[in-house]
Design an enzyme around this catalytic site. Structure first.
Site, PDB file in Angstrom:
ATOM      1  N   SER A 182      77.568  44.676  -8.824  1.00  0.00           N
ATOM      2  CA  SER A 182      76.500  43.440  -8.459  1.00  0.00           C
ATOM      3  C   SER A 182      75.351  43.856  -7.646  1.00  0.00           C
ATOM      4  CB  SER A 182      77.402  42.132  -8.272  1.00  0.00           C
ATOM      5  OG  SER A 182      77.558  41.928  -6.940  1.00  0.00           O
TER       6      SER A 182
ATOM      7  N   LEU B 188      85.013  60.965 -24.860  1.00  0.00           N
ATOM      8  CA  LEU B 188      86.317  61.296 -23.919  1.00  0.00           C
ATOM      9  C   LEU B 188      86.497  60.150 -22.920  1.00  0.00           C
ATOM     10  CD1 LEU B 188      85.639  65.024 -23.576  1.00  0.00           C
ATOM     11  CD2 LEU B 188      87.280  64.095 -25.063  1.00  0.00           C
TER      12      LEU B 188
HETATM   13  C1  LIG Z   1      84.966  57.074 -23.950  1.00  0.00           C
HETATM   14  N1  LIG Z   1      85.924  56.444 -23.148  1.00  0.00           N
HETATM   15  C2  LIG Z   1      86.845  56.195 -24.042  1.00  0.00           C
HETATM   16  C3  LIG Z   1      88.178  56.469 -22.935  1.00  0.00           C
HETATM   17  C4  LIG Z   1      88.936  55.249 -22.883  1.00  0.00           C
HETATM   18  N2  LIG Z   1      88.249  53.901 -22.205  1.00  0.00           N
HETATM   19  C5  LIG Z   1      86.964  54.242 -21.501  1.00  0.00           C
HETATM   20  C6  LIG Z   1      88.440  52.712 -22.598  1.00  0.00           C
HETATM   21  N3  LIG Z   1      87.934  51.681 -22.962  1.00  0.00           N
HETATM   22  C7  LIG Z   1      88.336  50.503 -23.074  1.00  0.00           C
HETATM   23  C8  LIG Z   1      89.639  50.487 -23.384  1.00  0.00           C
HETATM   24  F1  LIG Z   1      90.354  49.355 -23.746  1.00  0.00           F
HETATM   25  C9  LIG Z   1      90.554  51.476 -23.339  1.00  0.00           C
HETATM   26  N4  LIG Z   1      91.802  51.611 -23.582  1.00  0.00           N
HETATM   27  C10 LIG Z   1      92.527  52.542 -23.801  1.00  0.00           C
HETATM   28  C11 LIG Z   1      93.847  51.729 -24.145  1.00  0.00           C
HETATM   29  C12 LIG Z   1      94.927  51.428 -22.978  1.00  0.00           C
HETATM   30  O1  LIG Z   1      95.662  52.491 -22.858  1.00  0.00           O
HETATM   31  N5  LIG Z   1      94.801  50.291 -22.350  1.00  0.00           N
HETATM   32  C13 LIG Z   1      95.896  50.280 -21.254  1.00  0.00           C
HETATM   33  C14 LIG Z   1      95.248  51.291 -20.237  1.00  0.00           C
HETATM   34  C15 LIG Z   1      95.986  52.192 -19.513  1.00  0.00           C
HETATM   35  N6  LIG Z   1      95.300  52.771 -18.932  1.00  0.00           N
HETATM   36  C16 LIG Z   1      94.284  52.261 -18.895  1.00  0.00           C
HETATM   37  C17 LIG Z   1      93.004  52.672 -18.005  1.00  0.00           C
HETATM   38  C18 LIG Z   1      91.679  51.801 -18.350  1.00  0.00           C
HETATM   39  C19 LIG Z   1      91.980  50.754 -19.201  1.00  0.00           C
HETATM   40  C20 LIG Z   1      93.001  50.416 -19.900  1.00  0.00           C
HETATM   41  N7  LIG Z   1      94.049  51.260 -19.655  1.00  0.00           N
HETATM   42  C21 LIG Z   1      92.666  50.529 -23.988  1.00  0.00           C
HETATM   43  N8  LIG Z   1      89.787  52.712 -22.962  1.00  0.00           N
END
Ligand SMILES: CNCCCN(C)c1ncc(F)c(N2CC(C(=O)NCc3cnc4ccccn34)C2)n1
Length: 409
Positions: free
Chosen positions: A167, A409
């Protein structure tokens, strides 16, 4: 769960604009505006024409005085390690702050140094006094086809501001600075994703997760034991064979690049938005790289023809606050081509090799034809949505996820 339909969000965004609450930023950018949704008089294609290079701002945007711009040489071990640590401690977390992405250094070098990349597009912000890296944003060049137009674009990713500097409105000036540096290379369109709604998604995708190590996933709170399910019943439910079922299923090798390129270009031509990969791109993005990307193909035992392809990338997450585990080992579905082998069987083989490699979970978006195997292969819907965006390129109406052939990615 509040009604999260785009129309509702658009109206709220519009309302908040009128209340002067929302960021002036996105209404000042050449992106599809919520107020234009459904206005079919607006043509599809670039929103603004290119600016003559002499009129592009030559000097960097101003940062708050105590900060300075820096270019991060990702091929330098030291700088790559600084970027790795900034992201490891400050990048995207889930809504309940239980997990945070932990992109590895070798993954970051792979993701940011494709053929023809621009080092100046790997932009950092340092605190002048301490020289600490406190923010990051990247662009990599990509040829992306939109319907019949192949457009030179930049893929924007890894926007990260240190938790202690949130912020301070650093993100808008970082977005403007990477845009300026991309304009200097005569590129005028961009592709990016976000877990949040901004003006205006070209499509909104749902994440799906297939448990490979259900006991660990339940222990760390990634998934919950199903109603009327025991742990042993759950382990049995997700059990997989020890080896792939498809005859001729093997790892991709350098000699396969021409055939895989032909296969992939053919397959991706059916989607409205997709990368326009050539052999150099396929060699970089799809040749197996340890701990980064795994790719397999089906070579017919009779004809030695390469008929199918599947791939997934390695993106671990730090587990925040669990005594027994530090890291969630996640595989993300990347590009898959099913011609002779049914996609269901091909993806089951991908699950089998991912389990063999000790992944805990296999994630997939509902893009391309993924919808056709998700439920049958026991994927469960995730809580995260991923919104896809184009910058300075209008589509007359949002796409269905199945019309999207682009995985970032
Ligand atoms: C272009 N880039 C995409 C890569 C992943 N991007 C940034 C992302 N953006 C929004 C999401 F909703 C998401 N998800 C992966 C899914 C997931 O595994 N959810 C549980 C979880 C486990 N670890 C994490 C770390 C961060 C967020 C959720 N996490 C949901 N991924």
């Amino acid at each position: 769960k509040e009604d999260s339909s785009l129309a509702t969000i658009a109206r709220r965004f519009q309302d908040s604009i009128s209340l002067g609450k929302t960021h002036k930023f996105w209404e000042s950018q050449p992106v599809g505006q919520f107020k234009d949704i459904g206005d079919s008089s607006l043509p599809e294609g670039p929103i603004e024409p290119p600016t003559p290079l002499s009129e592009v701002k030559q000097e960097p945007y101003n940062l708050p005085t105590q900060y300075e711009w820096t270019t991060c040489d990702m091929e330098s071990e030291e700088t790559c390690n600084e970027v790795y640590n900034l992201l490891k401690n400050n990048y995207v977390e889930d809504d309940e702050n239980m997990f945070r992405f932990n992109y590895s250094q070798e993954f970051l070098r792979w993701a940011l140094c494709p053929p023809g990349y621009y080092p100046s597009w790997h932009i950092g912000v340092r605190a002048k006094a301490s020289q600490k890296l406190v923010a990051f944003i990247t662009g990599v060049p990509a040829r992306i086809r939109v319907r019949d137009e192949v457009v030179k674009m930049v893929e924007i990713n890894f926007l990260c501001v240190h938790k202690k500097l949130r912020s301070k409105r650093l993100a808008p000036v970082m977005i403007k600075e990477v845009t300026r540096r991309v304009h200097l290379e005569n590129i005028w369109q961009a592709a990016y994703t976000a877990g949040v709604v901004l003006p205006t998604p070209i499509t909104t995708c749902q994440y799906w997760h297939r448990s490979l190590n259900p006991k660990k996933l339940i222990d760390v709170g990634f998934s919950r034991l199903g109603a009327r399910m025991t742990m042993s019943r759950t382990i049995k439910l997700y059990k997989l064979p020890d080896s792939p079922a498809t005859p001729g299923f093997r790892k991709m090798e350098l000699r396969d690049v021409p055939a895989v390129t032909r296969l992939l270009r053919n397959y991706l031509s059916q989607f409205v938005v997709a990368p326009d990969f050539d052999e150099n791109d396929v060699e970089h993005w799809l040749l197996p790289t340890e701990n980064v990307v795994d790719s397999y193909l089906v070579e017919s035992p009779e004809t030695h023809e390469i008929t199918d392809f599947c791939s997934f990338y390695t993106l671990p997450s730090s587990i925040l606050g669990n005594q027994n585990y530090l890291t969630l080992k996640a595989a993300y579905s990347y590009y898959n081509v099913s011609v002779k082998t049914p996609l269901l069987q091909l993806m089951n083989d991908a699950l089998i090799v991912a389990k063999q490699k000790d992944f805990d979970v296999f994630n997939a978006l509902d893009v391309m034809h993924n919808e056709s195997f998700l439920k049958e292969l026991k994927f469960g819907p995730g809580d995260g949505q991923l919104h896809y965006y184009l910058y300075n390129y209008r589509l007359q109406h949002a796409l269905r996820p199945s019309e999207l052939g682009l995985v970032l990615l």
